[in-house]
Design a protein around this motif. Structure first.
Motif, PDB file in Angstrom:
ATOM      1  N   VAL A   5      -1.725   7.099   4.552  1.00  0.00           N
ATOM      2  CA  VAL A   5      -2.408   5.910   4.146  1.00  0.00           C
ATOM      3  C   VAL A   5      -3.073   5.125   5.285  1.00  0.00           C
ATOM      4  N   GLU A   6      -4.259   4.603   4.895  1.00  0.00           N
ATOM      5  CA  GLU A   6      -5.233   4.159   5.967  1.00  0.00           C
ATOM      6  C   GLU A   6      -5.866   2.749   5.167  1.00  0.00           C
ATOM      7  N   SER A  38      -7.004   3.332   1.613  1.00  0.00           N
ATOM      8  CA  SER A  38      -7.199   4.648   1.147  1.00  0.00           C
ATOM      9  C   SER A  38      -5.753   5.525   1.223  1.00  0.00           C
ATOM     10  N   PHE A  39      -5.718   6.385   0.362  1.00  0.00           N
ATOM     11  CA  PHE A  39      -4.473   7.358   0.742  1.00  0.00           C
ATOM     12  C   PHE A  39      -4.608   8.803   0.436  1.00  0.00           C
ATOM     13  N   LEU A  40      -3.898   9.780   1.009  1.00  0.00           N
ATOM     14  CA  LEU A  40      -4.145  10.966   0.497  1.00  0.00           C
ATOM     15  C   LEU A  40      -2.681  11.525   0.482  1.00  0.00           C
ATOM     16  N   ILE A  41      -2.405  12.397  -0.500  1.00  0.00           N
ATOM     17  CA  ILE A  41      -1.100  12.977  -0.688  1.00  0.00           C
ATOM     18  C   ILE A  41      -1.274  14.435  -0.864  1.00  0.00           C
ATOM     19  N   ILE A  42      -0.677  15.264   0.081  1.00  0.00           N
ATOM     20  CA  ILE A  42      -0.721  16.642  -0.069  1.00  0.00           C
ATOM     21  C   ILE A  42       0.601  17.326  -0.417  1.00  0.00           C
ATOM     22  N   CYS A  64     -13.873   5.802  -0.639  1.00  0.00           N
ATOM     23  CA  CYS A  64     -12.781   5.880  -1.770  1.00  0.00           C
ATOM     24  C   CYS A  64     -11.663   5.270  -1.344  1.00  0.00           C
ATOM     25  N   ASN A  65     -11.330   4.022  -2.056  1.00  0.00           N
ATOM     26  CA  ASN A  65     -10.222   3.305  -1.701  1.00  0.00           C
ATOM     27  C   ASN A  65      -9.734   2.543  -3.258  1.00  0.00           C
ATOM     28  N   ALA A 106       0.815  -1.278   0.114  1.00  0.00           N
ATOM     29  CA  ALA A 106      -0.006  -0.184  -0.105  1.00  0.00           C
ATOM     30  C   ALA A 106       0.670   1.288   0.016  1.00  0.00           C
ATOM     31  N   VAL A 107       2.037   1.228   0.748  1.00  0.00           N
ATOM     32  CA  VAL A 107       2.680   2.478   0.864  1.00  0.00           C
ATOM     33  C   VAL A 107       3.813   2.628  -0.424  1.00  0.00           C
TER      34      VAL A 107
END
Length: 463
Positions: free
Chosen positions: A298-299, A376-380, A353-354, A172-173
């Protein structure tokens, strides 16, 4: 132009063939989509710039050998069973209910039980009414409220976690970081901070992508036993050998000083371990202050995992700090293609959202199994906002479900740049051969270009 039977033929200036007038109109109408090939930047359609998915992920060989060496001691059968139970427990785990929500829930129960008691005892002289209602409210709260169990990762639980989550967490990472590697090839990080580093999957994944360009890794985990296990994995499973990855430093506490920033900050499966919203927000703001370029969260791909990430997204985008140590504004890099409210949270019923990533598990009692990680992941990003938009001719949309390839069209579920969910059947006739072939080569989680020229022409046809 000449007449042949009932058809009028002309010489097309674009393809230099004689076409009937109807075919000529089709040829002209497809001229704009055929210019979409600029989007490919010379790449084949199967590897267009929006493709960020990975093939089935293998653990780095040195990490796999080290993990097998560490896990040799425990009883394999018992370890496998416990790992399976831990995986199910972590997946089904929910956030703890907030104090304000608990008070609201108690108030609803109190009103409900009070009405019931008044219907039964209409004389109003029951002196034990208040105590009885209080007991009923407490009993109902205990029965209906989710009780979150905190986990303390000692050495024993750390070994079970290694068997259960090392390979899936790494996959996932790696998939999340690959989004940066593919879409921002000029980004070469020098330093990494991994919050809630656990077994060091963030370190291994970032090293797999950027190698020796990373000169400093800071791993922060409150469990000293997990830090010890992560260090053993870096040393090939022993405590004496030289580490495979150099310059890795382990800490038990998060540094709060904003003066030292890291090019890459990662927090994988860590925010969900924090008990309350205030705790999560404090950590999120600290992580953002420590971020020089990219913050990667990441979750698990559950409703709670997705909502935790959306809390983080909204908090970072909307917060105005009294003292700003970095004046660059945050912008959402992935997976969202917009900064509007998440349409998946607005739509009922709520669907997370996955995304998915296939990987090979650790070979414990038998040969490796091909498994699927849903996350699920988020990049800012603190990067310049102009970098994400290279052209005015198209917007990027995220594929948020399975891509169904049919004989002459591709059925896509998209989250678009205008913040809306869209079902789109991509065809070569209406969207151009390039976009059609890109769609056929894309999978759940990739980006797909939505061309303005194509949208405008479709609107003209419907009017």
């Amino acid at each position: 132009m000449y007449l042949l039977g009932s058809r009028v033929y002309v010489k097309c200036a674009r393809c230099h063939f004689a076409l009937c007038l109807r075919e000529m109109q089709r040829c002209q109408s497809s001229a704009a989509p055929l210019e979409q090939a600029d989007f490919l930047k010379g790449a084949p359609h199967r590897n267009h710039p929006g493709v960020t998915n990975l093939k089935t992920v293998h653990l780095p060989e040195q990490l796999q050998i080290a993990a097998q060496s560490v896990l040799q001691g425990p009883d394999v059968k018992s370890l496998t069973e416990r790992a399976h139970k831990l995986s199910n427990f972590l997946w089904s785990r929910k956030r703890a209910i907030e104090t304000s929500q608990l008070r609201e829930k108690a108030s609803l129960f109190e009103r409900k039980f009070l009405e019931q008691e008044r219907d039964i005892h209409k004389d109003g002289n029951d002196h034990k009414l208040e105590a009885r209602i209080r007991n009923r409210v407490l009993s109902e709260l205990r029965r209906t409220t989710y009780h979150r169990t905190p986990l303390r990762y000692n050495e024993d639980l750390g070994l079970v976690y290694m068997a259960a989550r090392l390979a899936g967490g790494y996959a996932a990472v790696l998939r999340s970081l690959n989004e940066i590697k593919k879409r921002d090839p000029l980004f070469v990080p020098y330093s990494l901070m991994d919050f809630g580093s656990g077994l060091g999957t963030g370190t291994w994944a970032s090293h797999s992508l950027w190698g020796d360009s990373l000169k400093e890794y800071v791993c922060v985990d409150s469990s000293g036993d997990m830090n010890t296990l992560a260090e053993r994995l870096l040393r090939g499973g022993s405590e004496m050998d030289n580490p495979v990855i150099k310059q890795v430093y382990f800490r038990q506490f998060l540094p709060v000083s904003p003066k030292v920033q890291f090019d890459l900050v990662v927090a994988a499966f860590s925010l969900s371990e924090l008990g309350t919203l205030n705790e999560r927000l404090n950590v999120i703001f600290t992580l953002w202050r420590k971020t020089n370029s990219y913050l990667v969260l990441v979750e698990n791909g559950t409703k709670d995992g997705h909502q935790i990430l959306m809390e983080a997204r909204d908090a970072i985008l909307n917060r105005e700090e009294e003292v700003q140590h970095d004046l660059r504004r945050p912008s959402v890099f992935a997976p969202c293609t917009h900064e509007l409210p998440c349409p998946k949270l607005i739509k009922r019923p709520v669907v997370p959202c996955n995304f998915t990533q296939f990987y090979y598990s650790l070979p414990l009692s038998r040969s490796q199994e091909r498994q699927q990680e849903k996350f699920s992941f988020l990049i800012i990003s603190r990067s310049d906002g102009e970098k994400a938009r290279e052209t005015e001719n198209w917007d990027m949309a995220r594929l948020i479900g399975h891509v169904h390839r049919r004989p002459r069209h591709v059925q896509c579920q998209l989250c678009c740049a205008n913040g809306e969910l869209k079902q789109l059947a991509v065809t070569a006739r209406h969207h151009g051969k390039d976009m059609y072939r890109c769609a056929r080569s894309s999978d759940w989680g990739d980006l797909l270009p939505i061309f303005h020229a194509e949208e405008d022409s479709k609107n003209d046809e419907t009017q």
